[in-house]
Motif scaffolding. Structure first.
Motif, mmCIF file in Angstrom:
data_model
loop_
_atom_site.group_PDB
_atom_site.id
_atom_site.type_symbol
_atom_site.label_atom_id
_atom_site.label_comp_id
_atom_site.label_asym_id
_atom_site.label_seq_id
_atom_site.Cartn_x
_atom_site.Cartn_y
_atom_site.Cartn_z
ATOM 1 N N PHE A 120 0.843 -1.190 0.000
ATOM 2 C CA PHE A 120 0.000 0.000 0.000
ATOM 3 C C PHE A 120 0.888 1.255 0.000
ATOM 4 C CE2 PHE A 120 -3.944 -1.929 2.341
ATOM 5 C CZ PHE A 120 -4.231 -2.671 1.209
ATOM 6 N N ALA A 121 0.327 2.350 -0.460
ATOM 7 C CA ALA A 121 1.043 3.628 -0.427
ATOM 8 C C ALA A 121 0.954 4.245 0.973
ATOM 9 C CB ALA A 121 0.449 4.581 -1.456
ATOM 10 N N GLY A 122 1.896 5.161 1.259
ATOM 11 C CA GLY A 122 1.828 5.937 2.481
ATOM 12 C C GLY A 122 2.429 5.280 3.705
ATOM 13 N N LYS A 123 3.312 4.303 3.535
ATOM 14 C CA LYS A 123 3.930 3.643 4.682
ATOM 15 C C LYS A 123 4.962 4.567 5.336
ATOM 16 C CE LYS A 123 5.531 0.214 2.360
ATOM 17 N NZ LYS A 123 6.296 -1.021 2.096
ATOM 18 N N ARG A 124 5.137 4.400 6.646
ATOM 19 C CA ARG A 124 6.187 5.107 7.374
ATOM 20 C C ARG A 124 6.891 4.098 8.278
ATOM 21 N NH1 ARG A 124 3.826 10.612 9.865
ATOM 22 N NH2 ARG A 124 2.642 9.123 11.112
ATOM 23 N N VAL A 125 8.183 4.280 8.453
ATOM 24 C CA VAL A 125 8.961 3.325 9.241
ATOM 25 C C VAL A 125 9.549 4.004 10.479
ATOM 26 C CG1 VAL A 125 9.503 1.798 7.313
ATOM 27 C CG2 VAL A 125 10.999 3.751 7.779
ATOM 28 N N ARG A 152 11.774 -7.807 8.765
ATOM 29 C CA ARG A 152 11.262 -7.151 7.554
ATOM 30 C C ARG A 152 11.456 -5.640 7.661
ATOM 31 N NH1 ARG A 152 4.867 -7.253 5.689
ATOM 32 N NH2 ARG A 152 4.713 -5.020 5.269
ATOM 33 N N THR A 153 11.904 -5.054 6.553
ATOM 34 C CA THR A 153 11.934 -3.604 6.472
ATOM 35 C C THR A 153 11.041 -3.123 5.336
ATOM 36 O OG1 THR A 153 13.255 -1.618 6.170
ATOM 37 C CG2 THR A 153 14.036 -3.608 5.050
ATOM 38 N N ASP A 154 10.280 -2.075 5.618
ATOM 39 C CA ASP A 154 9.416 -1.437 4.627
ATOM 40 C C ASP A 154 9.997 -0.109 4.159
ATOM 41 O OD1 ASP A 154 6.333 -2.707 4.446
ATOM 42 O OD2 ASP A 154 7.499 -3.351 6.172
ATOM 43 N N ALA A 155 11.314 0.051 4.297
ATOM 44 C CA ALA A 155 11.956 1.328 3.999
ATOM 45 C C ALA A 155 12.097 1.612 2.509
ATOM 46 C CB ALA A 155 13.333 1.382 4.661
ATOM 47 N N ARG A 156 11.910 0.608 1.649
ATOM 48 C CA ARG A 156 12.142 0.825 0.212
ATOM 49 C C ARG A 156 11.315 1.994 -0.317
ATOM 50 N NH1 ARG A 156 12.672 2.588 -3.917
ATOM 51 N NH2 ARG A 156 13.011 1.669 -5.969
ATOM 52 N N ALA A 157 10.022 2.020 -0.001
ATOM 53 C CA ALA A 157 9.162 3.074 -0.557
ATOM 54 C C ALA A 157 9.442 4.450 0.052
ATOM 55 C CB ALA A 157 7.696 2.695 -0.404
ATOM 56 N N PRO A 158 9.460 4.590 1.382
ATOM 57 C CA PRO A 158 9.613 5.941 1.931
ATOM 58 C C PRO A 158 11.045 6.471 1.940
ATOM 59 C CG PRO A 158 9.304 4.362 3.705
ATOM 60 C CD PRO A 158 9.098 3.609 2.426
ATOM 61 N N LEU A 159 12.059 5.574 2.009
ATOM 62 C CA LEU A 159 13.428 6.040 2.205
ATOM 63 C C LEU A 159 14.400 5.601 1.110
ATOM 64 C CD1 LEU A 159 13.759 5.444 6.068
ATOM 65 C CD2 LEU A 159 13.093 7.542 4.872
ATOM 66 N N GLY A 160 13.955 4.723 0.211
ATOM 67 C CA GLY A 160 14.818 4.313 -0.894
ATOM 68 C C GLY A 160 15.458 2.956 -0.684
ATOM 69 N N LEU A 161 15.947 2.393 -1.795
ATOM 70 C CA LEU A 161 16.496 1.039 -1.776
ATOM 71 C C LEU A 161 17.773 0.950 -0.945
ATOM 72 C CD1 LEU A 161 16.265 -1.879 -2.789
ATOM 73 C CD2 LEU A 161 17.585 -1.194 -4.814
ATOM 74 N N ASP A 162 18.656 1.924 -1.044
ATOM 75 C CA ASP A 162 19.917 1.864 -0.297
ATOM 76 C C ASP A 162 19.664 1.792 1.206
ATOM 77 O OD1 ASP A 162 21.376 1.910 -2.629
ATOM 78 O OD2 ASP A 162 21.854 4.057 -2.520
ATOM 79 N N GLU A 163 18.729 2.614 1.690
ATOM 80 C CA GLU A 163 18.408 2.580 3.122
ATOM 81 C C GLU A 163 17.789 1.245 3.504
ATOM 82 O OE1 GLU A 163 17.734 3.546 7.159
ATOM 83 O OE2 GLU A 163 19.189 4.191 5.643
ATOM 84 N N ALA A 164 16.938 0.686 2.634
ATOM 85 C CA ALA A 164 16.332 -0.619 2.914
ATOM 86 C C ALA A 164 17.413 -1.692 3.027
ATOM 87 C CB ALA A 164 15.326 -0.979 1.828
#
Length: 294
Positions: A120-125, A152-164
Motif C-alpha cells: 500500500f502507499a503511504g507507509k512510514r517506518v 522485515r523492512t518497509d523502507a524501500r518506498a519511503p526512504l529508498g532502496l539503499d536505506e532498505a
C-alpha cells in the motif's frame, strides 16, 4: 516445529511457501504437499474482520488466529506478527506467546503503528535503531526454542532502496535469521538486494498485482533468495471461486450445473471427519442396561 523448519532452511533449494489465512487453507496446503506455510496478515485481516491490512488486528486476534492454524496442521508455520504490537517489551510478550503456540518462525517489521500492507502507499517506518532493539528483544524472548526470526523492512518506498538494504544488513547483525526487504519495485531492485547481501538468507514476497514483479521460485533461487512466498494467491483464488459459485446461485436459483465444487466426502476427509467418527464410536456410552437392572 522450529527444528523441522531450520532443517528445511539447510536444504540447498529455495523454499517456496503459500500464504494461508485460516485452517482450511492451511490443511489444503499440507495435503497438497507443501513442507511449511506462513500466515498472511493481509489474508487474516480480510477473512477475519472483512477489513484491509491497515493495522486493525490486535495482538490477541492475530495470536488466536495463528494459534488455531498452527494446531490444525503438522508442518511448520511462520506467523506474520506485524510490528510485534508495540515496543520491545510488547515484542517480548508476543514472542513468548508465539513460542508457547508451537510456531516455527515469525515476521517482524519496522513500520510505524498502525502499520499497512507492504504494497500500500503511504507507509512510514520507525528509526532503524528502534527496530534493532525489537529484534534483540525477540531473540531474547525466543530463548532456547530456535524460533526463526525474519526481520522485515518497509523502507524501500519511503526512504529508498539503499536505506532498505542498510537496514536489512543491520537487522541481520542484530540477530535476525532471515532478511525480508518488502516491496522491491523491479527485477533490478531484487538483483541489487541479493548482490548487496550475498551471505544473508533472503525472503521474497510475490503478490499478484503488487509492487514487485512476480517471478518463479526458480528465478528467485537463481538471484539468491532463500524463501519465496506467495501470500495472497490462495485467498485470491478462493475469492474468485466463491464469487463464481454465488453468482451462479443468484442467477440460476440453484448450484446445479456449477461443477467447481469439492464433494461432501472430499471435504469430510480434509477436516478429519473419519478420525472423529472413530473417537465418537470409541467413547459412546453403551445403551445396554447395567447388570442387575431390569
Amino acid at each position: 516445529m522450529t527444528k523441522t523448519f531450520r532443517q528445511l532452511l539447510q536444504q540447498p533449494e529455495t523454499l517456496i511457501l503459500p500464504g494461508v489465512y485460516d485452517c482450511i487453507s492451511a490443511k489444503l496446503a499440507e495435503k497438497i504437499g507443501f513442507e511449511a506455510i506462513f500466515t498472511s496478515g493481509f489474508g487474516i485481516s480480510g477473512s477475519t474482520l472483512g477489513k484491509p491490512d491497515y493495522g486493525f488486528l490486535t495482538a490477541t486476534e492475530m495470536l488466536n488466529s495463528v494459534g488455531r492454524i498452527a494446531e490444525s496442521v503438522t508442518i511448520p508455520l511462520i506467523a506474520d506478527i506485524d510490528t510485534g504490537y508495540g515496543n520491545p517489551l510488547n515484542v517480548i510478550r508476543t514472542v513468548t506467546d508465539i513460542v508457547r503456540l508451537g510456531i516455527a518462525g515469525i515476521i517482524l517489521e519496522d513500520q510505524e503503528l498502525p502499520k499497512k500492507c507492504g504494497h500500500f502507499a503511504g507507509k512510514r517506518v520507525i528509526p532503524a535503531a528502534d527496530h534493532i532493539q525489537k529484534i534483540r528483544a525477540a531473540v531474547h524472548a525466543r530463548g532456547k526454542s530456535e524460533l526463526v526470526i525474519i526481520a522485515r523492512t518497509d523502507a524501500r518506498a519511503p526512504l529508498g532502496l539503499d536505506e532498505a538494504i542498510n537496514r536489512g544488513r543491520a537487522y541481520y547483525e542484530a540477530g535476525a535469521d532471515i532478511i525480508f526487504i518488502e516491496a522491491p519495485q523491479s527485477i533490478e531492485d531484487l538483483q541489487a538486494i541479493a548482490s548487496a547481501l550475498p551471505n544473508v538468507p533472503l525472503f521474497a514476497n510475490m503478490i499478484e498485482g503488487g509492487k514487485t514483479p512476480v517471478l518463479s521460485g526458480q528465478q528467485l533461487q537463481a538471484l539468491g533468495f532463500k524463501i519465496v512466498v506467495y501470500p495472497l494467491s490462495g485467498l485470491f483464488a478462493a475469492t474468485k471461486a466463491m464469487m463464481d459459485c454465488l453468482t451462479h446461485l443468484r442467477q440460476q436459483g440453484t448450484t446445479a450445473g456449477f461443477s467447481n465444487l469439492v464433494s461432501f466426502p472430499e471435504f469430510e476427509q480434509l477436516i478429519d471427519v473419519p478420525h472423529y467418527r472413530q473417537l465418537e464410536q470409541q467413547f459412546t456410552v453403551s445403551e445396554e442396561p447395567p447388570q442387575g437392572e431390569a
